[in-house]
Design a protein around this motif. Structure first.
Motif, PDB file in Angstrom:
ATOM      1  N   ALA A  62       0.834  -1.210   0.000  1.00 59.21           N
ATOM      2  CA  ALA A  62       0.000   0.000   0.000  1.00 59.21           C
ATOM      3  C   ALA A  62       0.865   1.256   0.000  1.00 59.21           C
ATOM      4  CB  ALA A  62      -0.928   0.003   1.217  1.00 59.21           C
ATOM      5  N   LEU A  63       1.954   1.225   0.745  1.00 63.14           N
ATOM      6  CA  LEU A  63       2.774   2.428   0.905  1.00 63.14           C
ATOM      7  C   LEU A  63       3.560   2.779  -0.353  1.00 63.14           C
ATOM      8  CD1 LEU A  63       3.623   4.694   2.797  1.00 63.14           C
ATOM      9  CD2 LEU A  63       5.346   3.152   3.783  1.00 63.14           C
ATOM     10  N   ALA A  64       4.148   1.817  -1.009  1.00 63.36           N
ATOM     11  CA  ALA A  64       4.966   2.113  -2.196  1.00 63.36           C
ATOM     12  C   ALA A  64       4.138   2.763  -3.312  1.00 63.36           C
ATOM     13  CB  ALA A  64       5.681   0.856  -2.694  1.00 63.36           C
ATOM     14  N   PRO A  65       2.977   2.211  -3.679  1.00 62.70           N
ATOM     15  CA  PRO A  65       2.202   2.899  -4.720  1.00 62.70           C
ATOM     16  C   PRO A  65       1.677   4.259  -4.255  1.00 62.70           C
ATOM     17  CG  PRO A  65       1.069   0.895  -4.018  1.00 62.70           C
ATOM     18  CD  PRO A  65       2.389   0.929  -3.333  1.00 62.70           C
ATOM     19  N   ALA A  66       1.422   4.391  -2.965  1.00 62.85           N
ATOM     20  CA  ALA A  66       0.964   5.682  -2.432  1.00 62.85           C
ATOM     21  C   ALA A  66       2.048   6.737  -2.559  1.00 62.85           C
ATOM     22  CB  ALA A  66       0.541   5.533  -0.973  1.00 62.85           C
ATOM     23  N   VAL A  67       3.275   6.376  -2.252  1.00 63.14           N
ATOM     24  CA  VAL A  67       4.393   7.319  -2.366  1.00 63.14           C
ATOM     25  C   VAL A  67       4.559   7.747  -3.817  1.00 63.14           C
ATOM     26  CG1 VAL A  67       6.910   7.523  -2.174  1.00 63.14           C
ATOM     27  CG2 VAL A  67       5.593   6.518  -0.301  1.00 63.14           C
ATOM     28  N   GLU A  68       4.495   6.788  -4.730  1.00 60.29           N
ATOM     29  CA  GLU A  68       4.649   7.117  -6.148  1.00 60.29           C
ATOM     30  C   GLU A  68       3.501   8.003  -6.627  1.00 60.29           C
ATOM     31  OE1 GLU A  68       6.248   7.795  -9.585  1.00 60.29           O
ATOM     32  OE2 GLU A  68       7.277   6.756  -7.965  1.00 60.29           O
ATOM     33  N   ALA A  69       2.276   7.691  -6.230  1.00 60.46           N
ATOM     34  CA  ALA A  69       1.119   8.497  -6.635  1.00 60.46           C
ATOM     35  C   ALA A  69       1.200   9.903  -6.056  1.00 60.46           C
ATOM     36  CB  ALA A  69      -0.180   7.814  -6.206  1.00 60.46           C
ATOM     37  N   PHE A  70       1.619  10.007  -4.794  1.00 59.18           N
ATOM     38  CA  PHE A  70       1.764  11.329  -4.174  1.00 59.18           C
ATOM     39  C   PHE A  70       2.797  12.141  -4.940  1.00 59.18           C
ATOM     40  CE2 PHE A  70       2.874  14.674  -1.353  1.00 59.18           C
ATOM     41  CZ  PHE A  70       1.797  14.857  -0.511  1.00 59.18           C
ATOM     42  N   ARG A  71       3.939  11.531  -5.210  1.00 60.68           N
ATOM     43  CA  ARG A  71       5.030  12.209  -5.922  1.00 60.68           C
ATOM     44  C   ARG A  71       4.565  12.669  -7.305  1.00 60.68           C
ATOM     45  NH1 ARG A  71       9.956   8.556  -6.112  1.00 60.68           N
ATOM     46  NH2 ARG A  71       9.648   8.814  -3.902  1.00 60.68           N
ATOM     47  N   ALA A  72       3.834  11.815  -8.011  1.00 58.65           N
ATOM     48  CA  ALA A  72       3.379  12.147  -9.360  1.00 58.65           C
ATOM     49  C   ALA A  72       2.364  13.291  -9.368  1.00 58.65           C
ATOM     50  CB  ALA A  72       2.780  10.909 -10.022  1.00 58.65           C
ATOM     51  N   ALA A  73       1.608  13.430  -8.281  1.00 57.66           N
ATOM     52  CA  ALA A  73       0.568  14.465  -8.215  1.00 57.66           C
ATOM     53  C   ALA A  73       0.973  15.680  -7.396  1.00 57.66           C
ATOM     54  CB  ALA A  73      -0.712  13.860  -7.637  1.00 57.66           C
ATOM     55  N   ALA A  74       2.165  15.703  -6.866  1.00 63.73           N
ATOM     56  CA  ALA A  74       2.589  16.785  -5.960  1.00 63.73           C
ATOM     57  C   ALA A  74       2.499  18.157  -6.601  1.00 63.73           C
ATOM     58  CB  ALA A  74       4.009  16.530  -5.441  1.00 63.73           C
ATOM     59  N   ASP A  75       2.736  18.248  -7.894  1.00 64.72           N
ATOM     60  CA  ASP A  75       2.672  19.561  -8.547  1.00 64.72           C
ATOM     61  C   ASP A  75       1.248  20.098  -8.653  1.00 64.72           C
ATOM     62  OD1 ASP A  75       1.891  17.683 -10.465  1.00 64.72           O
ATOM     63  OD2 ASP A  75       2.867  18.731 -12.123  1.00 64.72           O
ATOM     64  N   PRO A  79      -3.804  18.704  -1.435  1.00 68.74           N
ATOM     65  CA  PRO A  79      -5.040  17.902  -1.398  1.00 68.74           C
ATOM     66  C   PRO A  79      -5.105  16.859  -2.518  1.00 68.74           C
ATOM     67  CG  PRO A  79      -5.555  20.210  -1.031  1.00 68.74           C
ATOM     68  CD  PRO A  79      -4.108  20.144  -1.446  1.00 68.74           C
ATOM     69  N   GLN A  80      -4.724  17.253  -3.717  1.00 68.32           N
ATOM     70  CA  GLN A  80      -4.784  16.326  -4.846  1.00 68.32           C
ATOM     71  C   GLN A  80      -3.740  15.210  -4.706  1.00 68.32           C
ATOM     72  OE1 GLN A  80      -4.786  19.660  -5.040  1.00 68.32           O
ATOM     73  NE2 GLN A  80      -6.801  20.079  -5.898  1.00 68.32           N
ATOM     74  N   ALA A  81      -2.563  15.563  -4.251  1.00 68.73           N
ATOM     75  CA  ALA A  81      -1.520  14.553  -4.066  1.00 68.73           C
ATOM     76  C   ALA A  81      -1.909  13.572  -2.961  1.00 68.73           C
ATOM     77  CB  ALA A  81      -0.188  15.227  -3.737  1.00 68.73           C
ATOM     78  N   ALA A  82      -2.469  14.084  -1.884  1.00 72.16           N
ATOM     79  CA  ALA A  82      -2.891  13.208  -0.789  1.00 72.16           C
ATOM     80  C   ALA A  82      -4.031  12.293  -1.228  1.00 72.16           C
ATOM     81  CB  ALA A  82      -3.301  14.043   0.421  1.00 72.16           C
ATOM     82  N   GLU A  83      -4.947  12.804  -2.024  1.00 71.36           N
ATOM     83  CA  GLU A  83      -6.042  11.969  -2.544  1.00 71.36           C
ATOM     84  C   GLU A  83      -5.501  10.887  -3.460  1.00 71.36           C
ATOM     85  OE1 GLU A  83      -9.528  10.130  -3.297  1.00 71.36           O
ATOM     86  OE2 GLU A  83      -9.148  11.599  -1.728  1.00 71.36           O
ATOM     87  N   ALA A  84      -4.570  11.243  -4.332  1.00 66.10           N
ATOM     88  CA  ALA A  84      -3.962  10.250  -5.222  1.00 66.10           C
ATOM     89  C   ALA A  84      -3.254   9.163  -4.416  1.00 66.10           C
ATOM     90  CB  ALA A  84      -2.988  10.932  -6.179  1.00 66.10           C
ATOM     91  N   ALA A  85      -2.566   9.566  -3.369  1.00 66.49           N
ATOM     92  CA  ALA A  85      -1.866   8.601  -2.518  1.00 66.49           C
ATOM     93  C   ALA A  85      -2.850   7.694  -1.793  1.00 66.49           C
ATOM     94  CB  ALA A  85      -0.978   9.335  -1.515  1.00 66.49           C
ATOM     95  N   ALA A  86      -3.927   8.257  -1.281  1.00 68.19           N
ATOM     96  CA  ALA A  86      -4.924   7.453  -0.568  1.00 68.19           C
ATOM     97  C   ALA A  86      -5.540   6.421  -1.499  1.00 68.19           C
ATOM     98  CB  ALA A  86      -5.996   8.354   0.039  1.00 68.19           C
ATOM     99  N   ARG A  87      -5.893   6.842  -2.706  1.00 66.62           N
ATOM    100  CA  ARG A  87      -6.479   5.896  -3.670  1.00 66.62           C
ATOM    101  C   ARG A  87      -5.497   4.788  -4.031  1.00 66.62           C
ATOM    102  NH1 ARG A  87     -10.232   9.164  -7.990  1.00 66.62           N
ATOM    103  NH2 ARG A  87     -11.434  10.317  -6.440  1.00 66.62           N
ATOM    104  N   ALA A 125      -3.423   2.083   4.292  1.00 67.77           N
ATOM    105  CA  ALA A 125      -4.436   2.752   3.466  1.00 67.77           C
ATOM    106  C   ALA A 125      -5.320   3.658   4.326  1.00 67.77           C
ATOM    107  CB  ALA A 125      -5.272   1.717   2.725  1.00 67.77           C
ATOM    108  N   LEU A 126      -5.661   3.208   5.513  1.00 67.17           N
ATOM    109  CA  LEU A 126      -6.475   4.038   6.415  1.00 67.17           C
ATOM    110  C   LEU A 126      -5.722   5.301   6.822  1.00 67.17           C
ATOM    111  CD1 LEU A 126      -8.043   1.250   8.646  1.00 67.17           C
ATOM    112  CD2 LEU A 126      -9.245   2.692   6.982  1.00 67.17           C
ATOM    113  N   LEU A 127      -4.438   5.177   7.112  1.00 66.66           N
ATOM    114  CA  LEU A 127      -3.635   6.350   7.480  1.00 66.66           C
ATOM    115  C   LEU A 127      -3.526   7.342   6.317  1.00 66.66           C
ATOM    116  CD1 LEU A 127      -0.778   4.685   9.544  1.00 66.66           C
ATOM    117  CD2 LEU A 127      -2.553   6.217  10.397  1.00 66.66           C
ATOM    118  N   LEU A 128      -3.355   6.832   5.126  1.00 61.61           N
ATOM    119  CA  LEU A 128      -3.248   7.728   3.974  1.00 61.61           C
ATOM    120  C   LEU A 128      -4.593   8.355   3.632  1.00 61.61           C
ATOM    121  CD1 LEU A 128      -0.538   5.689   2.262  1.00 61.61           C
ATOM    122  CD2 LEU A 128      -0.380   8.128   2.713  1.00 61.61           C
TER     123      LEU A 128
END
Length: 144
Positions: A62-75, A79-87, A125-128
């Motif tokens: 759960a954490l590895a894809p969340a980190v990658e999704a957050f990084r990809a959406a950080a720009d 809020p959007q990066a955190a949502e991408a990471a949670a999903r 996933a709950l934490l994210l």
């Protein structure tokens, strides 16, 4: 406190992740790029301590894809990066159900671990999801 009082592997893993994340963050408010770097530091700490990789049926799934999704959406902003990471974390946790655990406590169950979501991945996933909510991300509906 997490490292010394939470039972099982999750206490040391979450404690190490949070320590690494805290050390990577600035003293003041952090922007999305800085939080992405902190999340990556947390993942590195978890993997360094437990040795897990994607597919081992652990919180890393759960954490590895969340980190990658957050990084990809950080720009796009926090809020959007955190949502991408949670999903991504929710999808990663769900993807552990058919896997047989290769690391962690569940690995002792062997084939009996298949068909069940990994608790570490689900709690990650709950934490994210909580991070996304705190960051003001729009609601994505109930987690999968």
């Amino acid at each position: 406190t997490l490292i010394s009082t939470v039972g099982g592997a999750s206490g040391p893993l979450y404690g190490s992740a949070l320590r690494a994340m805290g050390a990577a963050l600035p003293d003041g408010p952090a922007d999305a790029a800085q939080l992405a770097a902190a999340l990556a530091a947390g993942l590195a700490a978890v993997q360094g301590l437990g040795g897990a990789v994607l597919g081992d049926k652990t919180m890393v799934d759960a954490l590895a894809p969340a980190v990658e999704a957050f990084r990809a959406a950080a720009d796009r902003g926090l809020p959007q990066a955190a949502e991408a990471a949670a999903r991504a974390a929710e999808q990663g946790a769900a993807a552990t159900e058919p896997l047989q655990a290769r690391k962690g406590r569940a690995s002792y169950l062997g084939p009996r671990s298949t068909g069940h979501r990994d608790p570490g991945a689900q709690s990650t996933a709950l934490l994210l999801r909580a991070l996304a909510t705190a960051a003001g991300a729009p609601s994505a509906g109930p987690p999968g």
